[in-house]
Each structure stands twice: as structure tokens, then as C-alpha cells.
Design a protein around this motif. Structure first.
Motif, short mmCIF file in Angstrom:
data_model
loop_
_atom_site.label_atom_id
_atom_site.label_comp_id
_atom_site.label_asym_id
_atom_site.label_seq_id
_atom_site.Cartn_x
_atom_site.Cartn_y
_atom_site.Cartn_z
N LEU A 14 0.83 -1.21 0.00
CA LEU A 14 0.00 0.00 0.00
C LEU A 14 0.86 1.25 0.00
O LEU A 14 0.58 2.21 -0.74
CB LEU A 14 -0.93 0.01 1.22
CG LEU A 14 -1.86 1.20 1.34
CD1 LEU A 14 -2.77 1.30 0.13
CD2 LEU A 14 -2.68 1.11 2.61
N ILE A 15 1.93 1.26 0.78
CA ILE A 15 2.84 2.41 0.82
C ILE A 15 3.47 2.63 -0.56
O ILE A 15 3.55 3.75 -1.05
CB ILE A 15 3.91 2.22 1.91
CG1 ILE A 15 3.26 2.32 3.29
CG2 ILE A 15 5.02 3.24 1.76
CD1 ILE A 15 4.15 1.90 4.43
N GLN A 18 0.92 4.15 -2.86
CA GLN A 18 0.70 5.55 -2.55
C GLN A 18 1.83 6.42 -3.10
O GLN A 18 1.59 7.51 -3.63
CB GLN A 18 0.57 5.75 -1.04
CG GLN A 18 -0.73 5.22 -0.48
CD GLN A 18 -0.78 5.26 1.04
OE1 GLN A 18 0.24 5.21 1.70
NE2 GLN A 18 -1.98 5.31 1.58
N GLU A 19 3.06 5.95 -2.99
CA GLU A 19 4.20 6.70 -3.52
C GLU A 19 4.10 6.81 -5.04
O GLU A 19 4.33 7.88 -5.61
CB GLU A 19 5.51 6.02 -3.13
CG GLU A 19 5.83 6.14 -1.65
CD GLU A 19 7.03 5.30 -1.24
OE1 GLU A 19 7.58 4.55 -2.08
OE2 GLU A 19 7.44 5.40 -0.07
N TYR A 21 1.38 6.70 -6.82
CA TYR A 21 0.27 7.58 -7.11
C TYR A 21 0.69 9.04 -7.00
O TYR A 21 0.38 9.85 -7.87
CB TYR A 21 -0.91 7.29 -6.17
CG TYR A 21 -1.98 8.36 -6.23
CD1 TYR A 21 -2.86 8.42 -7.29
CD2 TYR A 21 -2.09 9.32 -5.22
CE1 TYR A 21 -3.83 9.40 -7.36
CE2 TYR A 21 -3.05 10.30 -5.27
CZ TYR A 21 -3.93 10.35 -6.34
OH TYR A 21 -4.87 11.34 -6.41
N LEU A 22 1.40 9.38 -5.94
CA LEU A 22 1.85 10.77 -5.75
C LEU A 22 2.80 11.19 -6.86
O LEU A 22 2.73 12.32 -7.36
CB LEU A 22 2.49 10.94 -4.38
CG LEU A 22 1.53 10.87 -3.20
CD1 LEU A 22 2.30 10.93 -1.88
CD2 LEU A 22 0.51 11.99 -3.26
N LYS A 25 0.68 11.72 -9.99
CA LYS A 25 -0.10 12.95 -9.86
C LYS A 25 0.77 14.18 -10.12
O LYS A 25 0.37 15.09 -10.84
CB LYS A 25 -0.70 13.02 -8.45
CG LYS A 25 -1.58 14.22 -8.22
CD LYS A 25 -2.15 14.19 -6.81
CE LYS A 25 -2.91 15.45 -6.49
NZ LYS A 25 -3.40 15.47 -5.10
#
Length: 62
Positions: A14-15, A18-19, A21-22, A25
Motif C-alpha cells: 500500500l505504501i 501511494q508513492e 500515485y503521488l 499525480k
């Protein structure tokens, strides 16, 4: 029947997601400000990165 599920791997995954995804983005927001020639170069770079990542993911299944 009892399943012992360890969440450490899931949390690490999950981490990582998230990285990624950021980073994606941030890249998208930067791409909105590029001119057409810069966008073509960026698209080519992203396509190459995608193909490498796809190859790595497919290799992990075997």
C-alpha cells in the motif's frame, strides 16, 4: 480451518502504491504546463517507462 494473514506485506504494498500515485499525480500536473513538443517527448518517455514496468510485473508472476 484458520488462516494466518500477515499484514506487513500488504502495508508495504500500500505504501508503494501511494508513492507511485503521488509521483504520477505530480507528473500529470507538470505535463499540463508543457508545450506540444515537450508533451511529445514526455509521452515517449512515459511509454518507455510503462513498457519496462509491465515487463517487470509480468516477470514477477513466473
Amino acid at each position: 480451518m484458520q488462516l494466518n494473514i500477515h499484514s506487513e506485506g500488504i502495508e508495504d504494498h500500500l505504501i508503494t502504491l501511494q508513492e507511485k500515485y503521488l509521483n504520477l499525480k505530480t507528473a500529470v500536473l507538470k505535463n499540463l504546463k508543457l508545450n506540444p513538443e515537450e508533451k511529445k517527448g514526455q509521452l515517449k518517455k512515459i511509454k518507455t517507462e510503462y513498457l519496462v514496468e509491465k515487463k517487470n510485473v509480468n516477470g514477477n508472476f513466473y
